[in-house]
Enzyme design. Structure first.
Site, mmCIF file in Angstrom:
data_model
loop_
_atom_site.group_PDB
_atom_site.id
_atom_site.type_symbol
_atom_site.label_atom_id
_atom_site.label_comp_id
_atom_site.label_asym_id
_atom_site.label_seq_id
_atom_site.Cartn_x
_atom_site.Cartn_y
_atom_site.Cartn_z
ATOM 1 C CG HIS A 120 43.561 40.079 52.153
ATOM 2 N ND1 HIS A 120 44.336 39.193 51.118
ATOM 3 C CD2 HIS A 120 42.280 40.577 51.735
ATOM 4 C CE1 HIS A 120 44.061 39.964 49.888
ATOM 5 N NE2 HIS A 120 42.922 40.494 50.451
ATOM 6 N N GLY A 123 43.342 36.966 46.299
ATOM 7 C CA GLY A 123 42.500 36.805 45.372
ATOM 8 C C GLY A 123 43.310 35.059 44.499
ATOM 9 C CB THR A 169 42.416 47.540 30.312
ATOM 10 O OG1 THR A 169 41.761 48.678 31.226
ATOM 11 C CG2 THR A 169 43.391 47.534 29.937
ATOM 12 N NE ARG A 170 35.183 43.838 29.808
ATOM 13 C CZ ARG A 170 35.233 42.848 30.688
ATOM 14 N NH1 ARG A 170 35.972 42.409 31.155
ATOM 15 N NH2 ARG A 170 33.838 42.672 30.610
ATOM 16 N NE ARG A 230 51.689 44.073 35.938
ATOM 17 C CZ ARG A 230 50.866 45.342 35.767
ATOM 18 N NH1 ARG A 230 52.153 46.907 35.923
ATOM 19 N NH2 ARG A 230 50.483 45.766 35.060
ATOM 20 C CG ASP A 262 30.648 20.169 40.251
ATOM 21 O OD1 ASP A 262 29.748 19.115 41.775
ATOM 22 O OD2 ASP A 262 30.348 19.298 38.791
#
Length: 454
Positions: free
Chosen positions: A155, A160, A261-262, A297, A398
């Site tokens: 990390h 991510g 937002t969600r 940003r 894949d």
């Protein structure tokens, strides 16, 4: 029972630069452990497990040419910072097998239990950091013919988005398509050129230690309580109900607000639910840590395919009494205000703030349950990371034997830690992966769904 049959060391297929690579102070506050993820293939089209292993090794050796820092090792500097020694010592691929069947894990959304953790390479963090590979891979063959691919990626090197970029290029190479988008490896773009004065309006509260339980002098007792992982699905309809409720609560005459937002409503709903399930006193202080991607940003935006950690934590605080008694829009609004402050000035201020710190270890933590090191966002606090907006890989993962049937976290490292994942099997839905103390799990599950209906 998972048996590791052999460990292969995979080095870059060609000569790569041999040098010491700078690691930014923003990288330095991320976990020194490996972020664990799991990919599940129920019915791979390759019938030969040895061919699958050779495909992985051959393609990884080529991927490590363009992502050569991943073939190196971390080492400490005199300031107790980390840097990358690009020495091409290579990644490790483990060849494993188990008598289990894929269906043994499927009913609970592949909940990251200790059994799932066995499908991902383990690391002894008591060893010197200079000895630890930065990429660890485990291909496990199941008795039903399925396989899992367990990954551990440092990390310190990648967030991510960068991790998925690496995996997407590795997958393309494995399929014989060749790499498409080379990474931008120069982390010095995060170094500030101007006078290193901390902006007067920089909010250093995001770097304070989180609240303790009322009456406690430290968090050791909470760290050591038994915890487990919940995997809870929210349908598209349930999420829209939460959004509609929060937006209606937040509406004012003449307000042109664009709405929540969600992520904001789901994270706010989780935070409120945790306070209820933990049965806090009304005056209990509680904090929620949220990770914000700042690639676009800052001014100018970071180079496309920047490889590193371009995320910063922000912390929202309240009391449990306020969160539970106030409407969902209260929690969602706090989250929105905190994430929206992460703009160019804030990122520059964070870089200066972190550079001035002698010791960054207080913000580092391990992805290891029960550790007493680093920051802790367990009871009475929470930490959440959204995987809802991570880029989708073309063709999935894949490697030449078909797309994965499942992708998710291989572990959730401490009480209060959570991920919000897109549920690819049901468009618009999400799965929440959350570690909680066992004593609070059933109440959390109950309130999580009851409060949507009310």
């Amino acid at each position: 029972m998972v048996t590791v049959k052999e460990t292969h060391v995979v080095k870059p297929a060609e000569e790569t630069p041999s040098k010491i690579m700078y690691v930014s102070d923003i990288d330095q506050i991320h976990p020194i452990t490996h972020a664990p993820t799991i990919y599940v293939y129920r019915s791979p089209s390759f019938s030969s497990f040895p061919i699958m292993m050779e495909t992985l090794k051959h393609s990884l050796s080529k991927a490590l040419v363009i992502f050569y820092p991943f073939a190196g090792r971390l080492q400490w500097t005199h300031r107790n910072r980390l840097q990358i020694n690009c020495n091409s010592l290579g990644a490790h691929i483990l060849e494993a097998e188990t008598d289990a069947r894929i269906d043994d894990f499927a009913p609970d959304y592949y909940r990251p239990t200790s059994a799932v953790r066995d499908l991902i390479p383990s690391v002894d963090y008591n060893r010197p950091i200079e000895d630890l590979p930065l990429v660890l891979v485990q291909l496990t063959k199941f008795s039903c013919g399925g396989v899992t691919l367990g990954l551990g990626l440092s990390h310190i090197l990648a967030d991510g988005q960068s991790a998925l970029h690496f995996i997407s290029e590795w997958v393309r190479i494995a399929r014989g398509e060749g790499p498409e988008y080379p990474p931008f490896l120069d982390r010095t773009v995060l170094v500030q050129d101007q006078e290193e004065l901390l902006p007067a309006d920089f909010d250093a509260s995001d770097y304070k230690q989180p609240p303790l339980m009322i009456g406690s002098l430290n968090n050791i007792e909470e760290r050591l309580k038994e915890s487990d992982v919940l995997m809870l699905r929210l349908s598209k309809e349930q999420i829209e109900k939460l959004r509609s409720k929060a937006n209606e609560e937040n509406k004012r005459p003449g307000d042109l607000d664009r709405g929540f937002t969600r992520f904001q409503v789901v994270a706010g709903h989780m935070w409120r639910t945790a306070c209820k399930a933990r049965k806090h006193m009304e005056t209990q202080e509680t904090a929620l840590k949220v990770v914000v991607n700042f690639r676009n940003r800052v001014k100018p935006p970071l180079p496309k395919f920047f490889f590193g950690n371009a995320v910063l934590p922000v912390v929202v605080s309240s009391t449990s009494g306020e969160l539970v008694s106030m409407p969902l829009s209260y929690a969602a609004g706090k989250i929105r205000a905190a994430t929206e402050k992460v703009m160019d000035g804030y990122v520059k201020g964070a870089a200066v703030f972190l550079k001035k710190q002698e010791d960054l270890s207080q913000w580092r933590y391990l992805h290891v349950v029960g550790t007493t090191e680093g920051s802790f966002y367990g009871n009475p606090n929470m930490s959440t990371t959204s995987w809802m907006t991570l880029p989708n890989l073309k063709g999935g993962t894949d490697f030449g034997w078909g797309e994965e049937d499942h992708f998710g976290p291989g572990a959730v490292g401490f009480d209060g830690k959570s991920f919000i994942l897109s549920d690819n099997s049901r468009p618009g839905s999400v799965v929440v992966a959350l570690r909680l103390q066992v004593a609070h799990m059933e109440d959390f599950r109950t309130f999580f769904y009851e409060d949507i209906l009310n």
